[in-house]
Design a protein around this motif. Structure first.
Motif, PDB file in Angstrom:
ATOM      1  N   LEU A   1       0.808  -1.219   0.000  1.00  0.00           N
ATOM      2  CA  LEU A   1       0.000   0.000   0.000  1.00  0.00           C
ATOM      3  C   LEU A   1       0.843   1.273   0.000  1.00  0.00           C
ATOM      4  CD1 LEU A   1      -2.653  -1.052   2.676  1.00  0.00           C
ATOM      5  CD2 LEU A   1      -2.914  -1.113   0.188  1.00  0.00           C
TER       6      LEU A   1
ATOM      7  N   ARG B   1       4.325   3.768  -8.703  1.00  0.00           N
ATOM      8  CA  ARG B   1       3.391   4.806  -8.236  1.00  0.00           C
ATOM      9  C   ARG B   1       4.072   6.156  -8.423  1.00  0.00           C
ATOM     10  NH1 ARG B   1      -0.727   2.967  -4.522  1.00  0.00           N
ATOM     11  NH2 ARG B   1      -0.548   0.718  -4.180  1.00  0.00           N
TER      12      ARG B   1
ATOM     13  N   ASN C   1      -2.144   9.180  -6.420  1.00  0.00           N
ATOM     14  CA  ASN C   1      -3.310   8.425  -6.879  1.00  0.00           C
ATOM     15  C   ASN C   1      -3.122   7.687  -8.202  1.00  0.00           C
ATOM     16  OD1 ASN C   1      -5.056   9.128  -4.692  1.00  0.00           O
ATOM     17  ND2 ASN C   1      -5.309  11.159  -5.608  1.00  0.00           N
TER      18      ASN C   1
ATOM     19  N   LYS D   1      -0.670   5.182 -10.950  1.00  0.00           N
ATOM     20  CA  LYS D   1       0.445   4.247 -11.099  1.00  0.00           C
ATOM     21  C   LYS D   1       0.500   3.704 -12.524  1.00  0.00           C
ATOM     22  CE  LYS D   1      -1.493  -0.269  -9.796  1.00  0.00           C
ATOM     23  NZ  LYS D   1      -1.262  -1.426  -8.908  1.00  0.00           N
TER      24      LYS D   1
ATOM     25  N   ARG E   1      -5.647   4.387 -11.700  1.00  0.00           N
ATOM     26  CA  ARG E   1      -5.899   5.420 -10.699  1.00  0.00           C
ATOM     27  C   ARG E   1      -6.607   4.805  -9.496  1.00  0.00           C
ATOM     28  NH1 ARG E   1      -8.779   9.349  -8.286  1.00  0.00           N
ATOM     29  NH2 ARG E   1      -7.954  11.480  -8.355  1.00  0.00           N
ATOM     30  N   ILE E   2      -6.184   5.211  -8.305  1.00  0.00           N
ATOM     31  CA  ILE E   2      -6.797   4.731  -7.076  1.00  0.00           C
ATOM     32  C   ILE E   2      -8.162   5.384  -6.901  1.00  0.00           C
ATOM     33  CG2 ILE E   2      -6.607   4.646  -4.556  1.00  0.00           C
ATOM     34  CD1 ILE E   2      -3.558   4.595  -4.953  1.00  0.00           C
TER      35      ILE E   2
ATOM     36  N   SER F   1     -10.402   4.271  -4.194  1.00  0.00           N
ATOM     37  CA  SER F   1     -10.670   4.306  -2.755  1.00  0.00           C
ATOM     38  C   SER F   1      -9.477   3.711  -2.017  1.00  0.00           C
ATOM     39  CB  SER F   1     -11.945   3.516  -2.436  1.00  0.00           C
ATOM     40  OG  SER F   1     -12.121   3.378  -1.038  1.00  0.00           O
ATOM     41  N   ARG F   2      -9.130   4.285  -0.872  1.00  0.00           N
ATOM     42  CA  ARG F   2      -8.030   3.749  -0.071  1.00  0.00           C
ATOM     43  C   ARG F   2      -8.326   3.906   1.403  1.00  0.00           C
ATOM     44  NH1 ARG F   2      -4.628   7.921  -2.141  1.00  0.00           N
ATOM     45  NH2 ARG F   2      -3.124   6.353  -2.792  1.00  0.00           N
TER      46      ARG F   2
ATOM     47  N   GLU G   1      -7.083  -0.926  -0.686  1.00  0.00           N
ATOM     48  CA  GLU G   1      -6.955  -0.020  -1.836  1.00  0.00           C
ATOM     49  C   GLU G   1      -7.742  -0.604  -3.001  1.00  0.00           C
ATOM     50  OE1 GLU G   1      -3.053   1.749  -3.023  1.00  0.00           O
ATOM     51  OE2 GLU G   1      -3.365   0.487  -4.811  1.00  0.00           O
TER      52      GLU G   1
ATOM     53  N   GLY H   1      -8.619   0.228  -7.161  1.00  0.00           N
ATOM     54  CA  GLY H   1      -8.239   1.066  -8.286  1.00  0.00           C
ATOM     55  C   GLY H   1      -8.718   0.513  -9.609  1.00  0.00           C
TER      56      GLY H   1
ATOM     57  N   TYR I   1      -7.730  -4.782  -6.484  1.00  0.00           N
ATOM     58  CA  TYR I   1      -8.093  -4.565  -5.079  1.00  0.00           C
ATOM     59  C   TYR I   1      -7.021  -5.169  -4.181  1.00  0.00           C
ATOM     60  CZ  TYR I   1     -10.596  -4.499  -0.647  1.00  0.00           C
ATOM     61  OH  TYR I   1     -10.950  -4.271   0.646  1.00  0.00           O
TER      62      TYR I   1
END
Length: 275
Positions: free
Chosen positions: A31, A83, A87, A89, A137-138, A140-141, A146, A148, A193
């Motif tokens: 993470l 990354r 947000n 990667k 793109r992420i 929710s974290r 996480e 994406g 996820y």
């Protein structure tokens, strides 16, 4: 009184910042790491079928159900994850599969200008290189998870071949090699996820899907991989997953008018260095 309040507020802020720093340290590296490089081994069960439609004057090899391959082999896998912002990667992956076997033909097989006659002992096989890259793109974290999504591209280099004695001009027997090749770019959407309940253990999954028509290629793709990750030391972890990779591609090129059905499924073990 005001001075005391200020001192208390400063202490609270300092304690909170220290707590946040400790939380970051205690997160699983999956993470928090900026770079990850994985070197692994994929051991898939393979089901591969190449066909030509016979609609092209310069048709490739006539593959049918006789040439369904089912086998297990170890193939190296290389993947990279960067990354480059909070947000976003960029990820990439590569593996290749090569297979060759000897078979006795049950029917005549036409390959371009040649005829591999019934009863001949020939070598048949294929080479497949798979390149995968995606920008994600992420969404929710949290402290332990996480989620994406992104867009990506699977590029398949395909080359089936057949070699052996052929009939030339109806009479002469000569040794020939016939092969066709194509590079199929398959854009896809990606979803991943991560769930990391401890500093050492993490459970992840990714799903890639494609179902479009791109220029002379059409077909569908599924790339699914649930994974268990264990962090051995600070900058080194190991992951074990079961990967399912299934693709059907229709090729409409000058030297190959046909299709390929490729299904791979099996475990992967990967050592991952992270920074």
């Amino acid at each position: 009184m005001k001075k005391s309040i200020k001192i208390i507020l400063l202490l609270i802020i300092g304690y909170t910042q220290n707590l946040i720093a400790q939380v970051d340290v205690n997160k699983h590296s999956i993470l928090t790491s900026k770079f990850k490089l994985g070197l692994g081994m994929y051991i898939p069960t393979q089901s591969v079928q190449f066909k030509t439609d016979g609609n092209s004057e310069n048709q490739g090899i006539q593959f049918d159900e006789t040439f369904d391959f089912n086998n297990n082999q170890i193939t190296p896998v290389i993947n990279f994850d960067w990354r480059f912002s909070k947000n976003w990667k960029l990820a990439a992956e590569f593996f290749d599969i090569k297979y060759e076997t000897t078979a006795v033909l049950e029917n005549d097989i036409e390959a371009g200008d040649y005829v591999f006659n019934k009863g001949s002992s020939v070598s048949i096989g294929y080479k497949i290189n798979m390149y995968r890259v995606y920008l994600g793109r992420i969404i929710s974290r949290g402290f332990k998870h996480e989620l994406g999504a992104g867009i990506g591209l699977h590029v398949l280099d395909l080359e089936p071949f057949i070699k052996g004695n052929v009939i030339v001009n109806g009479s002469d027997n000569e040794f020939r090699i016939a092969n066709v090749s194509a590079t199929a770019p398959l854009p896809n959407i990606a979803l991943w996820y991560y769930f990391a309940p401890t500093e050492k253990w993490a459970f992840t999954a990714h799903v890639d899907w494609f179902g479009l028509i791109v220029d002379q290629y059409s077909g569908s793709l599924w790339d699914v991989s649930p994974r268990v990750h264990y962090q051995i030391i600070k900058n080194l972890g190991v992951a074990v997953d079961y990967r399912f990779f299934d693709v059907w591609v229709k090729v409409s090129e000058k030297n190959w008018n046909g299709s390929v059905n490729l299904s791979l499924s099996g475990p992967t073990i990967t050592f991952i260095g992270n920074l």
